[in-house]
Write a protein that holds these residues in place. Structure first.
Motif, PDB file in Angstrom:
ATOM      1  N   UNK A 217       0.990  -1.270   0.220  1.00  0.00           N
ATOM      2  CA  UNK A 217      -0.061  -0.460   0.362  1.00  0.00           C
ATOM      3  C   UNK A 217       0.835   0.943   0.065  1.00  0.00           C
ATOM      4  N   UNK A 218       1.870   1.442   1.154  1.00  0.00           N
ATOM      5  CA  UNK A 218       2.247   2.341   1.264  1.00  0.00           C
ATOM      6  C   UNK A 218       3.384   2.597  -0.367  1.00  0.00           C
ATOM      7  N   UNK A 219       4.258   1.746  -1.433  1.00  0.00           N
ATOM      8  CA  UNK A 219       4.262   1.745  -2.136  1.00  0.00           C
ATOM      9  C   UNK A 219       3.755   2.747  -3.296  1.00  0.00           C
ATOM     10  N   UNK A 220       2.277   1.887  -3.598  1.00  0.00           N
ATOM     11  CA  UNK A 220       1.412   2.832  -4.340  1.00  0.00           C
ATOM     12  C   UNK A 220       1.516   4.187  -3.816  1.00  0.00           C
ATOM     13  N   UNK A 221       1.503   4.146  -2.410  1.00  0.00           N
ATOM     14  CA  UNK A 221       1.041   6.083  -2.643  1.00  0.00           C
ATOM     15  C   UNK A 221       2.704   7.114  -2.799  1.00  0.00           C
ATOM     16  N   UNK A 222       3.138   6.257  -2.415  1.00  0.00           N
ATOM     17  CA  UNK A 222       4.755   6.959  -2.973  1.00  0.00           C
ATOM     18  C   UNK A 222       4.169   7.012  -5.298  1.00  0.00           C
ATOM     19  N   UNK A 223       4.272   6.407  -5.456  1.00  0.00           N
ATOM     20  CA  UNK A 223       3.934   6.403  -6.743  1.00  0.00           C
ATOM     21  C   UNK A 223       2.768   6.573  -7.355  1.00  0.00           C
ATOM     22  N   UNK A 224       2.129   7.298  -6.980  1.00  0.00           N
ATOM     23  CA  UNK A 224       1.317   8.138  -7.315  1.00  0.00           C
ATOM     24  C   UNK A 224       1.806   9.936  -6.960  1.00  0.00           C
ATOM     25  N   UNK A 225       2.598   9.599  -5.647  1.00  0.00           N
ATOM     26  CA  UNK A 225       3.393  10.934  -5.139  1.00  0.00           C
ATOM     27  C   UNK A 225       4.861  11.296  -6.953  1.00  0.00           C
ATOM     28  N   UNK A 226       5.066   9.691  -6.981  1.00  0.00           N
ATOM     29  CA  UNK A 226       5.797  10.187  -8.361  1.00  0.00           C
ATOM     30  C   UNK A 226       5.222  10.676  -9.289  1.00  0.00           C
ATOM     31  N   UNK A 227       4.058  10.129  -9.576  1.00  0.00           N
ATOM     32  CA  UNK A 227       3.673  10.697 -10.474  1.00  0.00           C
ATOM     33  C   UNK A 227       3.482  12.072 -11.199  1.00  0.00           C
ATOM     34  N   UNK A 228       3.036  12.526  -9.988  1.00  0.00           N
ATOM     35  CA  UNK A 228       2.653  14.572 -10.227  1.00  0.00           C
ATOM     36  C   UNK A 228       3.647  15.537  -8.953  1.00  0.00           C
ATOM     37  N   UNK A 229       4.881  15.136  -8.774  1.00  0.00           N
ATOM     38  CA  UNK A 229       5.727  15.595  -8.437  1.00  0.00           C
ATOM     39  C   UNK A 229       6.813  15.177  -9.008  1.00  0.00           C
ATOM     40  N   UNK A 230       7.499  13.953  -9.630  1.00  0.00           N
ATOM     41  CA  UNK A 230       8.437  14.098 -10.603  1.00  0.00           C
ATOM     42  C   UNK A 230       7.885  13.462 -12.038  1.00  0.00           C
ATOM     43  N   UNK A 231       6.475  13.786 -12.142  1.00  0.00           N
ATOM     44  CA  UNK A 231       6.873  13.763 -13.592  1.00  0.00           C
ATOM     45  C   UNK A 231       5.937  14.734 -14.202  1.00  0.00           C
ATOM     46  N   UNK A 232       4.265  15.139 -13.111  1.00  0.00           N
ATOM     47  CA  UNK A 232       3.275  16.325 -13.576  1.00  0.00           C
ATOM     48  C   UNK A 232       4.026  17.700 -14.128  1.00  0.00           C
ATOM     49  N   UNK A 233       4.355  17.599 -12.631  1.00  0.00           N
ATOM     50  CA  UNK A 233       5.182  18.967 -12.178  1.00  0.00           C
ATOM     51  C   UNK A 233       6.357  19.408 -12.973  1.00  0.00           C
ATOM     52  N   UNK A 234       6.979  19.123 -13.395  1.00  0.00           N
ATOM     53  CA  UNK A 234       8.076  19.154 -14.234  1.00  0.00           C
ATOM     54  C   UNK A 234       7.862  19.163 -15.766  1.00  0.00           C
ATOM     55  N   UNK A 235       6.211  18.992 -16.276  1.00  0.00           N
ATOM     56  CA  UNK A 235       5.631  18.832 -17.204  1.00  0.00           C
ATOM     57  C   UNK A 235       5.329  20.333 -17.136  1.00  0.00           C
TER      58      UNK A 235
END
Length: 664
Positions: A217-235
């Motif tokens: 469960x914790x890794x899925x939370x981090x996956x969501x954070x990665x999508x927002x902060x390391x993918x979407x925000x840089x774009x």
């Protein structure tokens, strides 16, 4: 397990059990309220309540009964369920602009009525859920019952929890009051013309939550954070011309104004999909609900199969419905709208209470999708009034949000009630006494949750863009739903629909993984919550999941080597599974204590913030020292948890001790 029938009933609903339940429940309710607003996550208090009640009751009074202990647990965790229902929804009244501030009496009365609805609606289902549905295993009830039976450990069983409470409190005090440990270590860099952010909230409570919910469960939370902060925000973010010292602010501003709405869109899909996935349970739960309303044919029942009188239960439901009508009339000023809303609430609460009880029986209280059911209730309420051609004005928006508060509170309380009734059935408890205790707990703790939420809202802020504000992601969902449906405000719809598309894609991907039997899954809701939360908050949750993973791995390896330290050494080989379980049980106990200690100090720190006093007293920039202290605390949790695995490995090679449990 049935209790022996005799002429004298065992002590159960005693003054000591009630007092102990309220004392422990007060601490757990405050802690869970703070934690749920801070992170959007809430762990079930059933097992922590069982651990703490069992330890305290053996220390305070050696001669006690198993049923007194069970009843104290019932009361202690009733406030937690109520708190989760309130904090997931009530702050939306302010976030949506429907209310300027949270009103103590409005929140308290909504909590009381919703909680009482939840308890009363489960009572007719009790036999269907706990006796007539063998497919319902109630996993957390079984765990709580095992803890209660194993209460002979006495004083030593309480020591780890008390040390953890103290440790969590001291660590949070060093942050919130002394300022020795910083709250967040973060930074941002410009790479390839894009801004990339990284950070971690130094919160032992979040590490504890991550350990409890486990790595998957914790890794899925981090996956969501990665999508927002390391993918979407840089774009999305443009760092051109922004000084290096302001890149963190740019990343946070981009998340606050745009990217977090992607998470909200995905959470809406996740909430609706959780209901679709539970459609079989929903049908069985509603069927069990109507079956429970039928009058019983056999008039004489054992003590362990007696409920509160059905006439009193139905009268209570009727009076609660009437009180709900009066409350809504007072809140919205329209008797016709209040009456229609009260009727809709009654239907939705009964249906979702049955669903909640059934899902808890299958998956446990921690996996009960109460926010998804509340979202469904919001949409169903809106659909009813759209079909009736009602004006979608601010008063109807208020009724829709209050309906969500009622349904979320009722379903959370219903699931908790069903769980404790199942625990009681395993221990030979008296259902009617448990039901009465649950009602007492719900009514009392409703007037505790409201002032805590109001204090936190005024001390920290809830759901705002302030860096210190409590995020309350579930409440943000309902606020933005109200804004979108009732045009009470504006938000970036493009980002919301992007989140909906991502959520739908995750649903399809997870369905494919499930169809091909993959052990790896892409559950929508945890990923969506991770997309909404600050990245620095998801990291300690992942650290907690990793800590639990390595604890189990180290315990298995040590047990595999044998008590003497050499693989295959003399004596019977200890069980790696038992060693891993002992290590995890100790870690969960420590995590529960840390969560309680840190959350209570965080709650206390809201008082000077509300009063306008300057805290912390000092504000040194000490990230390396803070990380070192944080790491030492994690090492202490790891080491102390490993001792339990070592003790288990050694005990397996020795003759088993004589059984000693709480007497009945």
């Amino acid at each position: 397990m049935k209790a022996d029938r005799g002429t004298r009933e065992p002590a159960e609903l005693t003054l000591m059990a009630v007092a102990l339940g309220f004392a422990i429940g007060l601490a757990l309710t405050g802690a869970i309220t703070y934690l749920a607003l801070y992170s959007g996550l809430a762990v079930s208090a059933a097992i922590p309540a069982a651990l703490i009640c069992t330890g305290v009751i053996r220390v305070v009074r050696r001669r006690t009964t198993l049923l007194e202990n069970n009843l104290a647990q019932t009361i202690a965790s009733s406030g937690e369920a109520l708190a989760v229902g309130v904090v997931f929804t009530a702050p939306a009244l302010v976030l949506s602009g429907v209310r300027q501030d949270l009103d103590y009496w409005e929140v308290s009365l909504a909590a009381v009525l919703g909680g009482v609805f939840g308890v009363l609606c489960v009572i007719p289902l009790r036999r269907s859920l706990t006796r007539l549905s063998p497919e319902l295993r109630f996993p957390e009830s079984e765990a709580s019952a095992k803890v209660s039976r194993a209460g002979a450990a006495g004083r030593h069983s309480l020591r780890p929890a008390m040390l953890a409470v103290l440790g969590g409190a001291v660590f949070k005090a060093l942050q919130s009051f002394a300022g020795v440990v910083v709250g967040t270590v973060e930074g941002a860099a410009r790479i390839g013309g894009r801004v990339f952010y990284g950070g971690i909230d130094l919160s032992l409570a979040l590490v504890g939550v991550g350990l409890i919910v486990e790595l998957r469960f914790a890794s899925l939370l981090l996956m969501g954070g990665t999508l927002s902060w390391l993918v979407a925000i840089p774009l999305v973010a443009d760092p051109a011309g922004v000084p290096h010292t302001e890149l963190v602010g740019l990343a946070r501003q981009t998340w606050s104004s745009d990217i977090r709405f992607v998470g909200i869109g995905a959470m809406i899909v996740g909430g609706c999909w959780s209901i679709v996935q539970a459609r079989t349970s929903i049908g069985l739960g509603v069927r069990a609900g109507f079956a429970g309303l039928r009058p019983a044919r056999d008039r004489v029942r054992e003590r362990t199969d007696t409920d509160l009188p059905m006439g009193a239960v139905l009268t209570g439901i009727a009076l609660t419905t009437l009180a709900t009508f009066v409350f809504l009339w007072w809140a919205v000023g329209s008797p016709s709208l209040a009456l229609a809303t009260a009727i809709v609430i009654l239907v939705l609460v009964f249906a979702f209470a049955a669903v909640s009880g059934y899902i808890v029986g299958q998956l446990g209280s921690s996996n009960n999708p109460i926010s998804g059911m509340a979202i469904s209730a919001f949409f169903l309420f809106t659909l009813v009034f759209v079909v009736a051609r009602a004006d979608l004005d601010a008063r109807l928006a208020l009724c829709a949000l209050l309906t969500s508060v009622f349904v979320c509170t009722a379903t959370a309380t219903a699931g908790d009630t069903a769980q404790h009734l199942a625990t009681g059935a395993m221990l030979g408890a008296t259902p009617r006494r448990q039901q009465l205790a649950q009602l007492l707990g719900v009514v009392a703790f409703a007037f505790v949750v409201a002032p805590i939420v109001v204090l936190l809202q005024r001390g920290y802020g809830i759901g705002t863009t302030d860096p210190d504000a409590l995020k309350a992601p579930q409440s943000a969902i309902f606020a933005h739903l109200a804004n979108g449906v009732f045009d009470a405000g504006h938000f970036p719809q493009r980002m919301l629909w992007t989140g909906v598309a991502i959520g739908a894609a995750l649903v399809v991907a997870d369905w494919v993984l499930k169809r091909y039997g993959s052990s790896f899954r892409l559950f929508v809701m945890p990923i969506a919550i991770g997309m909404y939360l600050p990245f620095s908050l998801s990291v300690p949750l992942f650290v907690g999941g990793l800590l639990g993973f390595f604890l189990r791995r180290a315990a298995r390896r040590r047990a595999d080597r044998g008590p003497g330290g050499d693989r295959g050494s003399g004596g019977e080989a200890p069980s790696p599974d038992r060693a891993a379980k002992a290590s995890r049980d100790r870690a969960v106990l420590l995590s529960s204590g840390i969560i309680t200690g840190e959350s209570l100090v965080g709650l206390l720190a809201a008082v000077p913030n509300w009063a306008g006093w300057d805290v912390p007293w000092t504000s040194p920039d000490t990230p390396l020292l803070s990380l070192a202290v944080f790491g030492l605390c994690l090492a202490a949790v790891f080491s102390y948890s490993q001792r339990a695995a070592t003790a288990t490995a050694q005990s397996e090679s020795a003759p088993p001790p004589a059984e000693d449990s709480l007497g009945t």
